[in-house]
Design an enzyme around this catalytic site. Sequence first.
Site, PDB file in Angstrom:
ATOM      1  N   ARG A 102      -4.211-105.045   4.049  1.00  8.33           N
ATOM      2  CA  ARG A 102      -4.209-106.031   2.983  1.00  8.33           C
ATOM      3  C   ARG A 102      -5.222-107.137   3.308  1.00  8.33           C
ATOM      4  NH1 ARG A 102      -2.552-106.890  -2.221  1.00  8.33           N
ATOM      5  NH2 ARG A 102      -1.200-108.677  -2.511  1.00  8.33           N
ATOM      6  N   THR A 375      -5.644-101.466 -10.246  1.00  9.05           N
ATOM      7  CA  THR A 375      -5.504-101.132  -8.830  1.00  9.05           C
ATOM      8  C   THR A 375      -5.635 -99.625  -8.868  1.00  9.05           C
ATOM      9  OG1 THR A 375      -4.051-102.975  -8.294  1.00  9.05           O
ATOM     10  CG2 THR A 375      -3.727-101.013  -6.992  1.00  9.05           C
ATOM     11  N   THR A 393      -6.623-101.864  -3.806  1.00 11.22           N
ATOM     12  CA  THR A 393      -6.841-102.755  -4.942  1.00 11.22           C
ATOM     13  C   THR A 393      -7.897-103.824  -4.708  1.00 11.22           C
ATOM     14  OG1 THR A 393      -5.662-104.152  -6.528  1.00 11.22           O
ATOM     15  CG2 THR A 393      -5.065-104.432  -4.232  1.00 11.22           C
ATOM     16  N   ASN A 395      -7.172-106.251  -6.880  1.00 10.33           N
ATOM     17  CA  ASN A 395      -6.200-107.011  -7.672  1.00 10.33           C
ATOM     18  C   ASN A 395      -6.526-106.837  -9.153  1.00 10.33           C
ATOM     19  OD1 ASN A 395      -3.950-108.448  -8.244  1.00 10.33           O
ATOM     20  ND2 ASN A 395      -4.877-110.454  -7.958  1.00 10.33           N
ATOM     21  N   SER A 446       2.565-108.493  -1.959  1.00  7.74           N
ATOM     22  CA  SER A 446       2.093-107.445  -2.870  1.00  7.74           C
ATOM     23  C   SER A 446       3.279-106.709  -3.497  1.00  7.74           C
ATOM     24  CB  SER A 446       1.263-106.448  -2.050  1.00  7.74           C
ATOM     25  OG  SER A 446       0.934-105.320  -2.818  1.00  7.74           O
ATOM     26  N   SER A 447       2.984-105.960  -4.557  1.00  5.90           N
ATOM     27  CA  SER A 447       3.998-105.067  -5.132  1.00  5.90           C
ATOM     28  C   SER A 447       3.612-103.610  -4.912  1.00  5.90           C
ATOM     29  CB  SER A 447       4.104-105.297  -6.646  1.00  5.90           C
ATOM     30  OG  SER A 447       4.411-106.632  -6.910  1.00  5.90           O
ATOM     31  N   GLY A 467      -0.567-101.417 -11.267  1.00  6.35           N
ATOM     32  CA  GLY A 467       0.213-102.073 -12.326  1.00  6.35           C
ATOM     33  C   GLY A 467       0.800-103.413 -11.930  1.00  6.35           C
ATOM     34  N   GLY A 468       0.291-104.032 -10.854  1.00  2.00           N
ATOM     35  CA  GLY A 468       0.789-105.353 -10.458  1.00  2.00           C
ATOM     36  C   GLY A 468       2.294-105.306 -10.269  1.00  2.00           C
TER      37      GLY A 468
HETATM   38  O1  DON Z   1      -0.841-106.244  -4.532  1.00  2.00           O
HETATM   39  C1  DON Z   1      -0.432-106.335  -5.685  1.00  2.00           C
HETATM   40  O2  DON Z   1       0.728-106.222  -5.983  1.00  2.00           O
HETATM   41  C2  DON Z   1      -1.440-106.566  -6.792  1.00  2.00           C
HETATM   42  N1  DON Z   1      -2.608-107.196  -6.265  1.00  2.00           N
HETATM   43  C3  DON Z   1      -1.751-105.263  -7.421  1.00  2.00           C
HETATM   44  C4  DON Z   1      -2.636-105.442  -8.609  1.00  2.00           C
HETATM   45  C5  DON Z   1      -2.566-104.321  -9.556  1.00  2.00           C
HETATM   46  O3  DON Z   1      -1.838-103.386  -9.380  1.00  2.00           O
HETATM   47  C6  DON Z   1      -3.393-104.431 -10.754  1.00  2.00           C
HETATM   48  N2  DON Z   1      -3.391-103.163 -11.440  1.00  2.00           N
HETATM   49  N3  DON Z   1      -2.977-102.714 -12.367  1.00  2.00           N
END
Ligand code: DON
Length: 565
Positions: A102, A375, A393, A395, A446-447, A467-468
């Site tokens: 990360r 991501t 990612t 982000n 992070s997720s 997908g954040g």
């Molecule tokens: O680490 C995380 O949870 C976020 N930075 C991920 C971002 C993400 O999945 C965007 N995509 N759809």
Amino acid sequence: MNKISILLITGILLLCCSKKTIQNSRKKNRGLIAENAMVVSAKEEASKIGLDIMKQGGNAFDAMVATDLALLVTYPVAGNIGGGGFMVFRLADGTSGALDYREMAPISATKNMYLEQEGKVVSDNSKTGALAIGVPGTIAGLFEIHKKFGTISIEKLIQPAINLANNGIVITEAQAKRFSQHKVSFRKVNQKRILYDQQWRAGDTIRNPLLAKTLERIKTHGRDGFYKGKTADFIVNKVQNLGGIITKEDLENYNVKWREPIIFNYNSHKIISMPPPSSGGICLAQILKTIEPFNIGQYKHNSKKYIQLIVEAERRSYADRSYFLGDPDFVDIPTESLISTKYLSQRMKSFNWNKATKSSDLTRGSLLGFESDETTHYSIVDHYGNSVSVTTTLNGAYGSKVFVDKGGFFLNNEMDDFSSKPGTPNMFGLIGAEANSIAPKKRMLSSMSPTIIETNGQLKMVLGSPGGSTIITTVLQNILNILHYNMTMQESVSEPRFHHQWLPDNIKFEPSFDTVVFGPLKKLGYKIDNSNFQVIGKTDAILVLPDGRLEGGADPRGDDKAEGF
Ligand code: DON
């Protein structure tokens, strides 16, 4: 037997037979099937390159390095060397582990760096432009993996990406659209034209020779080809010219961490997922352990009760995420307690089938909108029985939009995953607290949830998603689709999805979701949000079938592709 009885019996027989025939003839929508090895990723070229490495005798880790760098070239929206990621692995003998590469906050980052004098969040600075960038971890991650598990020379693994960058990628409809959507911000952030901000059309070929040169430097000098020398100069000059704070010292000091994965049982299955600084593993464990006693398989898939149960478990878990989770090198995380059955059943005491719990009754926070970005996740199984699950990612789409012109790549905007101010949502609407506040060299929460599932000691499934904040709930729904609803891998990744994250207190549904449940849910007090929402997650997964063959699930929401042999 009278005429009526004969007719009745014949009718019943006919009904039974036709039902059976329908069941038998209901063709399962299977994804690609392979006997030995498979890669499922966001782009066909990347899946092919990874597979090719395994055809040459390489293992899943070799394939990972090659796939990852191919994604950098062919999927610049998220494939990266300017970002970071997580990898969960399971070896053929059942040993598992996790690598954290990360991004880290720069040494001169400060807790209040995104606050204006009056204490308001300067939200854009954490999202776009040079101040949003965390120190990238991808190259350090790939080299660490290669050092530990690689069997093919790094030069051979990097070469296909170099060729791809030199020969060019043919862009798809979706890519052309995305480039054009971001054109204005590319120009604004970089204050000049960049490679991707031209009138690209589907079918055009984009060559990136400067990226090929960067990869050549990495091929020649190893990780120093990125963290030191020319590439480092390019990064630091670009970032500092645009007002950012990353220094050469930041790059030189970047380090990866091997972490103990989160491992827990769900019914008879063993789930292996990413520990902090990702919230993925803990939240997945919390949600699955919360619903386990309810035997969710008894409810119709995506029915009112199914949604209710999952939403209530998600609500409670995301509330905990917000308060307890952060970088484990900086904060103590009570993992055992958070995923203990006793704690989780206590948490569900306030659950009532007749009325939605209010998120404001669980704890307080402010409500904001949601933005979906990019991501990327890929899953690999090799012919030796090893598997890797990788989510990586920048982000947001193209990260900070800062493009290192001379190096040919984008830099992340991962700093937005920190909590800039307790109680104020980030771009995914996620609320954080002290545990996820900014500090020098800290990793942002992070997720991302790269996950592997084992059943009766055997590999069962490899999966993950972008997908954040919706990553966790996307992975969750795929696990339930497979373990309880007898779907094929392809059916599972294609199913419409929903999401709840405590705050904002509403359920988000994909546009394709059957709206029939909305009325009954609203009656119980659930708020529905199917506005402003495109897709939830994009899952690339591999399922091991009972006969040992592999089935790929490539999410139809993107250009994703499974390749196998
Ligand atoms: O680490 C995380 O949870 C976020 N930075 C991920 C971002 C993400 O999945 C965007 N995509 N759809």
